[in-house]
Design a protein around this motif. Sequence first.
Motif, PDB file in Angstrom:
ATOM      1  N   ALA A  38      24.026  12.696  84.245  1.00  0.00           N
ATOM      2  CA  ALA A  38      23.888  13.686  83.169  1.00  0.00           C
ATOM      3  C   ALA A  38      24.550  13.204  81.887  1.00  0.00           C
ATOM      4  O   ALA A  38      24.028  13.412  80.793  1.00  0.00           O
ATOM      5  CB  ALA A  38      24.483  15.026  83.612  1.00  0.00           C
TER       6      ALA A  38
ATOM      7  N   LYS B 126      27.967  17.744  73.851  1.00  0.00           N
ATOM      8  CA  LYS B 126      26.676  17.635  74.537  1.00  0.00           C
ATOM      9  C   LYS B 126      26.858  17.145  75.970  1.00  0.00           C
ATOM     10  O   LYS B 126      26.177  17.612  76.882  1.00  0.00           O
ATOM     11  CB  LYS B 126      25.741  16.701  73.768  1.00  0.00           C
TER      12      LYS B 126
ATOM     13  N   GLU C  78      28.183  20.044  78.134  1.00  0.00           N
ATOM     14  CA  GLU C  78      27.122  21.012  78.438  1.00  0.00           C
ATOM     15  C   GLU C  78      26.143  20.457  79.463  1.00  0.00           C
ATOM     16  O   GLU C  78      25.766  21.145  80.417  1.00  0.00           O
ATOM     17  CB  GLU C  78      26.368  21.387  77.159  1.00  0.00           C
ATOM     18  N   ASN C  79      25.720  19.208  79.289  1.00  0.00           N
ATOM     19  CA  ASN C  79      24.725  18.613  80.174  1.00  0.00           C
ATOM     20  C   ASN C  79      25.277  18.394  81.585  1.00  0.00           C
ATOM     21  O   ASN C  79      24.586  18.648  82.568  1.00  0.00           O
ATOM     22  CB  ASN C  79      24.204  17.299  79.580  1.00  0.00           C
TER      23      ASN C  79
ATOM     24  N   LYS D  40      27.818  20.018  83.062  1.00  0.00           N
ATOM     25  CA  LYS D  40      28.020  21.331  83.699  1.00  0.00           C
ATOM     26  C   LYS D  40      26.686  21.905  84.188  1.00  0.00           C
ATOM     27  O   LYS D  40      26.565  22.347  85.327  1.00  0.00           O
ATOM     28  CB  LYS D  40      28.694  22.290  82.719  1.00  0.00           C
ATOM     29  N   SER D  41      25.675  21.858  83.346  1.00  0.00           N
ATOM     30  CA  SER D  41      24.365  22.389  83.692  1.00  0.00           C
ATOM     31  C   SER D  41      23.747  21.628  84.869  1.00  0.00           C
ATOM     32  O   SER D  41      23.244  22.243  85.817  1.00  0.00           O
ATOM     33  CB  SER D  41      23.449  22.311  82.471  1.00  0.00           C
ATOM     34  N   ALA D  42      23.789  20.303  84.824  1.00  0.00           N
ATOM     35  CA  ALA D  42      23.170  19.500  85.881  1.00  0.00           C
ATOM     36  C   ALA D  42      23.848  19.729  87.230  1.00  0.00           C
ATOM     37  O   ALA D  42      23.170  19.923  88.246  1.00  0.00           O
ATOM     38  CB  ALA D  42      23.219  18.014  85.512  1.00  0.00           C
TER      39      ALA D  42
ATOM     40  N   GLN E 197      25.706  22.295  88.248  1.00  0.00           N
ATOM     41  CA  GLN E 197      25.493  23.663  88.728  1.00  0.00           C
ATOM     42  C   GLN E 197      24.060  23.872  89.199  1.00  0.00           C
ATOM     43  O   GLN E 197      23.836  24.498  90.237  1.00  0.00           O
ATOM     44  CB  GLN E 197      25.882  24.680  87.647  1.00  0.00           C
ATOM     45  N   ASN E 198      23.078  23.335  88.470  1.00  0.00           N
ATOM     46  CA  ASN E 198      21.678  23.512  88.857  1.00  0.00           C
ATOM     47  C   ASN E 198      21.331  22.767  90.138  1.00  0.00           C
ATOM     48  O   ASN E 198      20.576  23.271  90.959  1.00  0.00           O
ATOM     49  CB  ASN E 198      20.737  23.079  87.729  1.00  0.00           C
TER      50      ASN E 198
ATOM     51  N   ASN F 192      24.569  24.102  93.043  1.00  0.00           N
ATOM     52  CA  ASN F 192      25.027  25.494  93.104  1.00  0.00           C
ATOM     53  C   ASN F 192      26.552  25.581  93.180  1.00  0.00           C
ATOM     54  O   ASN F 192      27.107  26.579  93.612  1.00  0.00           O
ATOM     55  CB  ASN F 192      24.383  26.250  94.267  1.00  0.00           C
TER      56      ASN F 192
ATOM     57  N   THR G  56      29.982  25.840  91.150  1.00  0.00           N
ATOM     58  CA  THR G  56      30.442  26.273  89.839  1.00  0.00           C
ATOM     59  C   THR G  56      31.354  25.215  89.240  1.00  0.00           C
ATOM     60  O   THR G  56      32.263  24.719  89.902  1.00  0.00           O
ATOM     61  CB  THR G  56      31.208  27.606  89.949  1.00  0.00           C
TER      62      THR G  56
END
Length: 125
Positions: free
Chosen positions: A27, A90, A93-94, A96-98, A100-101, A104, A106
């Motif tokens: 990420a 950036k 954000e990327n 954390k998002s990757a 978590q998605n 699953n 946190t």
Amino acid sequence: MDLQNMDLKGGSLQISTEVIGKIARCAALEIEGVAEVSCGKQNRKVKDLLERANVQSPVTVTVEMRDGTAEITLEIVAAFGARIPAVAEKVQENVKSAVQNMTNVTVSRVDLVIAGLAPAAEPQA
């Protein structure tokens, strides 16, 4: 190697922190301005040799699991000319998002260490 355990309908799922680290690395590399990130603990002898040869040592991703949440620290090499605070935001954000998605799990925080600066690319003739 810590494991994140999850119960599923047909059994259980375990995700190692190494896998979470690899997701974070990928990420981070997606972001323009990040020149290098490596995952996992480096062999001390190799690191010592690189330092003696005046070669920039590889950088790492560290994942700490606390109360079911991940705290991720990435050491990255920024590309010369990149606006480091914007790149860092950036990357955070990327990552954390990757994570978590895909898992699953946190992510409570993503800390960055700018461990080096990649030289500017040579202009092609």
